[in-house]
Scaffold this motif. Structure first.
Motif, PDB file in Angstrom:
ATOM      1  N   UNK B  81       0.713  24.305 -12.846  1.00 15.17           N
ATOM      2  CA  UNK B  81      -0.343  24.211 -12.729  1.00 15.17           C
ATOM      3  C   UNK B  81      -1.049  25.448 -13.501  1.00 15.17           C
ATOM      4  N   UNK B  82      -2.112  24.807 -14.537  1.00 13.95           N
ATOM      5  CA  UNK B  82      -2.752  26.269 -15.152  1.00 13.95           C
ATOM      6  C   UNK B  82      -3.769  26.740 -14.619  1.00 13.95           C
ATOM      7  N   UNK B  83      -4.130  27.746 -14.282  1.00 10.51           N
ATOM      8  CA  UNK B  83      -4.716  28.637 -13.395  1.00 10.51           C
ATOM      9  C   UNK B  83      -4.956  29.788 -14.283  1.00 10.51           C
ATOM     10  N   UNK B  84      -6.004  30.727 -13.826  1.00  5.92           N
ATOM     11  CA  UNK B  84      -6.289  32.478 -13.091  1.00  5.92           C
ATOM     12  C   UNK B  84      -7.189  32.607 -12.221  1.00  5.92           C
ATOM     13  N   UNK B  85      -7.224  31.297 -11.462  1.00  7.00           N
ATOM     14  CA  UNK B  85      -7.327  31.720  -9.433  1.00  7.00           C
ATOM     15  C   UNK B  85      -6.730  30.653  -8.916  1.00  7.00           C
ATOM     16  N   UNK B  86      -5.894  32.146  -8.434  1.00 10.42           N
ATOM     17  CA  UNK B  86      -4.668  31.800  -7.733  1.00 10.42           C
ATOM     18  C   UNK B  86      -5.978  31.897  -6.441  1.00 10.42           C
ATOM     19  N   UNK B  87      -5.646  29.908  -5.585  1.00 10.45           N
ATOM     20  CA  UNK B  87      -6.922  30.273  -4.162  1.00 10.45           C
ATOM     21  C   UNK B  87      -6.306  31.217  -3.087  1.00 10.45           C
ATOM     22  N   UNK B  94      -0.779  28.571  -7.131  1.00 11.47           N
ATOM     23  CA  UNK B  94      -1.128  27.023  -7.076  1.00 11.47           C
ATOM     24  C   UNK B  94      -0.793  25.914  -6.700  1.00 11.47           C
ATOM     25  N   UNK B  95       0.499  26.152  -7.848  1.00  8.99           N
ATOM     26  CA  UNK B  95       0.857  24.576  -8.052  1.00  8.99           C
ATOM     27  C   UNK B  95       2.478  24.349  -6.598  1.00  8.99           C
ATOM     28  N   UNK B  96       2.485  25.379  -5.544  1.00  3.04           N
ATOM     29  CA  UNK B  96       2.566  24.651  -4.367  1.00  3.04           C
ATOM     30  C   UNK B  96       2.183  24.803  -3.508  1.00  3.04           C
ATOM     31  N   UNK B  97       0.708  24.562  -3.805  1.00  2.00           N
ATOM     32  CA  UNK B  97      -0.334  24.561  -2.777  1.00  2.00           C
ATOM     33  C   UNK B  97      -0.854  22.385  -3.057  1.00  2.00           C
ATOM     34  N   UNK B  98      -0.876  22.015  -3.790  1.00  2.00           N
ATOM     35  CA  UNK B  98      -1.234  20.964  -4.945  1.00  2.00           C
ATOM     36  C   UNK B  98       0.147  20.518  -4.632  1.00  2.00           C
ATOM     37  N   UNK B 109       9.899  20.343 -10.013  1.00  2.00           N
ATOM     38  CA  UNK B 109      10.029  21.717 -10.552  1.00  2.00           C
ATOM     39  C   UNK B 109       8.116  21.918 -10.529  1.00  2.00           C
ATOM     40  N   UNK B 110       7.676  23.542 -10.350  1.00  2.00           N
ATOM     41  CA  UNK B 110       5.953  23.599  -9.427  1.00  2.00           C
ATOM     42  C   UNK B 110       6.008  24.912  -9.646  1.00  2.00           C
ATOM     43  N   UNK B 111       5.044  25.068 -10.839  1.00  2.00           N
ATOM     44  CA  UNK B 111       4.813  26.433 -11.320  1.00  2.00           C
ATOM     45  C   UNK B 111       3.432  26.732 -11.284  1.00  2.00           C
ATOM     46  N   UNK B 112       3.177  27.590 -11.761  1.00  2.00           N
ATOM     47  CA  UNK B 112       1.803  28.408 -12.304  1.00  2.00           C
ATOM     48  C   UNK B 112       1.886  28.638 -13.957  1.00  2.00           C
ATOM     49  N   UNK B 139       5.552  14.161 -15.791  1.00  2.00           N
ATOM     50  CA  UNK B 139       4.969  15.280 -15.397  1.00  2.00           C
ATOM     51  C   UNK B 139       3.257  14.807 -15.124  1.00  2.00           C
ATOM     52  N   UNK B 140       2.995  15.835 -14.667  1.00  2.00           N
ATOM     53  CA  UNK B 140       1.866  16.682 -13.984  1.00  2.00           C
ATOM     54  C   UNK B 140       1.376  17.310 -15.143  1.00  2.00           C
ATOM     55  N   UNK B 141       0.259  17.618 -15.329  1.00  2.00           N
ATOM     56  CA  UNK B 141       0.400  19.245 -16.300  1.00  2.00           C
ATOM     57  C   UNK B 141      -1.319  19.460 -15.648  1.00  2.00           C
ATOM     58  N   UNK B 142      -2.055  19.672 -15.040  1.00  2.00           N
ATOM     59  CA  UNK B 142      -3.228  20.728 -14.160  1.00  2.00           C
ATOM     60  C   UNK B 142      -3.661  21.881 -14.428  1.00  2.00           C
ATOM     61  N   UNK B 143      -4.800  21.886 -15.595  1.00  2.00           N
ATOM     62  CA  UNK B 143      -5.912  23.152 -15.494  1.00  2.00           C
ATOM     63  C   UNK B 143      -6.793  22.640 -14.801  1.00  2.00           C
ATOM     64  N   UNK B 144      -6.874  24.075 -13.856  1.00  2.00           N
ATOM     65  CA  UNK B 144      -8.307  24.043 -13.327  1.00  2.00           C
ATOM     66  C   UNK B 144      -8.280  25.853 -12.973  1.00  2.00           C
ATOM     67  N   UNK B 145      -9.616  26.183 -13.619  1.00  2.00           N
ATOM     68  CA  UNK B 145     -10.264  27.518 -13.014  1.00  2.00           C
ATOM     69  C   UNK B 145     -12.075  27.433 -12.945  1.00  2.00           C
ATOM     70  N   UNK B 146     -12.193  28.234 -12.452  1.00  2.00           N
ATOM     71  CA  UNK B 146     -13.822  28.107 -12.072  1.00  2.00           C
ATOM     72  C   UNK B 146     -14.235  29.592 -11.809  1.00  2.00           C
TER      73      UNK B 146
END
Lengths: 74, 313
Positions: B81-87, B94-98, B109-112, B139-146
């Motif tokens: 989970x690529x992000x700089x917006x930790x919910x 975030x990777x754990x939540x998703x 395996x899941x990590x930001x 694998x899932x590579x997620x990008x999410x920034x707001x």
């Protein structure tokens, strides 16, 4: 050297804006040039490349006229 | 474990649902419509609504990507989970939540990955290496920034640029594009160029513009040279969509026809780490595009270049 710098600035402005730059001189205000703020970043970047000298932000804020650029890179 | 490479199999995207009229916003900052159109390139900007979060947008994008790939969540062995917006402020990540909301297996395996606009290309390389070393098939590579909710209110350099959204990329041992090689860089001396302080996210426009103009064009030329890829052999250079001006400036520095350096930012703005996968999503099925070079760059200062080659089979 200042003549070469002035020529560089005139050429950049003409190329970027497609407007004549022959009347641009040391006293011309930078905010009167027919280029936008992003073009100004590019112009100063090209002068930095040409002269191997970086302009710190503190100096960038002080640039008011074409002559200021010529003096800085002179 | 298979010796096959790692491929991009599908991409899903989800923009935030509220919209900002960027021309009207430009007037507030003293910029006319011509500047917004020809230099920024974004006429509207998606902005996160009150019900949306980094994880919810990422989840919507991930479900689309999984459906397109015809994969069940139980088949995913890695989530980045690529992000700089930790919910939740980063604890948990975030990777754990998703992971929980998608119903991924506990063996995954899941990590930001805490990167901005270079995050997608970094993520491709990290995911590819882990899949290869650990025998992971999907694998899932997620990008999410707001970023919009955190911008400094009076900072023109960020307010006219950023849009909120997410992408999810499924990586598998089969797919449309193979990840061939990557090269990465960091210049931490420039970290103040894009930073969140007490006022919010602020950007030194000149510093970031010059970094992008010079460092990125040089990095692409160097990378292509090291991999024996003449610039003319590349079908498209998919650059991080920082703004229309910066993409066009890099194309000019590269000496490459602008048609091979697309700018597709009109309704999205700068989507941070999602800007490159959003471009790529529209190209996966187009078999006329064989060789792509991706280049991400931004906060850090951080950058990366990745070579994708169409799967001939």
């Amino acid at each position: 050297m200042s003549d070469a710098q002035l020529a560089t600035i005139r050429t950049f402005v003409e190329t970027t804006s497609s407007k004549s730059a022959s009347d641009i001189g040391p006293g011309t205000r930078l905010d009167a040039l027919p280029i936008d703020s992003l073009d100004m970043y590019t112009l100063i970047g090209e002068l930095e490349d040409l002269h191997g000298k970086s302009m710190p932000d503190s100096d960038f804020q002080k640039m008011v006229t074409v002559g200021d650029l010529i003096t800085f890179f002179g | 474990m298979t010796d096959r490479g790692v491929f991009i199999r599908s991409i899903g995207s989800q923009l935030a649902t509220d919209l900002i009229d960027n021309v009207a916003q430009g007037e507030r900052f003293g910029k006319d419509a011509e500047f917004i159109t020809s230099r920024i390139g974004a006429l509207s900007l998606p902005v996160r609504s009150s019900g949306e979060s980094a994880c919810s947008l990422a989840g919507d994008a991930a479900r689309k990507a999984l459906a397109t790939a015809d994969l069940h969540p139980s088949e995913i062995g890695l989530l980045i989970f690529v992000t700089q917006n930790a919910d939740l402020g980063g604890l948990p990540h975030n990777a754990a939540i998703l992971h929980g909301s998608l119903g991924l297996p506990t063996s995954a395996m899941a990590f930001d990955l805490g990167l901005g606009c270079s995050g997608f290309v970094y993520g491709l390389s990290v995911a590819s290496a882990l899949m290869t070393s650990s025998g992971i098939q999907n694998a899932l590579l997620v990008t999410s920034d707001q970023y919009r909710g955190n911008l400094a209110a009076d900072d023109i350099n960020t307010n006219l640029l950023f849009g909120d959204g997410a992408c999810a990329t499924v990586l598998s041992r089969e797919g449309d594009f193979e990840i061939r090689a990557g090269k990465f860089g960091t210049d931490g001396t420039g970290y103040e160029g894009l930073i969140r302080n007490d006022a919010g996210i602020m950007m030194n426009g000149r510093a970031i513009f010059n970094f992008s103009r010079i460092t990125i064009s040089n990095a692409i030329v160097e990378f292509c040279g090291e991999n024996g890829l003449p610039l003319e052999s590349v079908d498209e250079f998919l650059l991080h969509q920082g703004s229309r001006a910066i993409v066009e400036e890099i194309a000019k520095k590269l000496g490459v026809d602008e048609a091979r350096v697309p700018v597709e930012i009109e309704t999205t703005g700068n989507l941070v780490s999602s800007s490159i996968p959003a471009l790529l999503e529209r190209r996966l099925a187009d078999r006329n595009r064989t060789r792509l070079i991706l280049a991400g760059f931004g906060v850090g200062l951080s950058w990366g270049t990745v070579w994708l080659e169409r799967n001939a089979t």
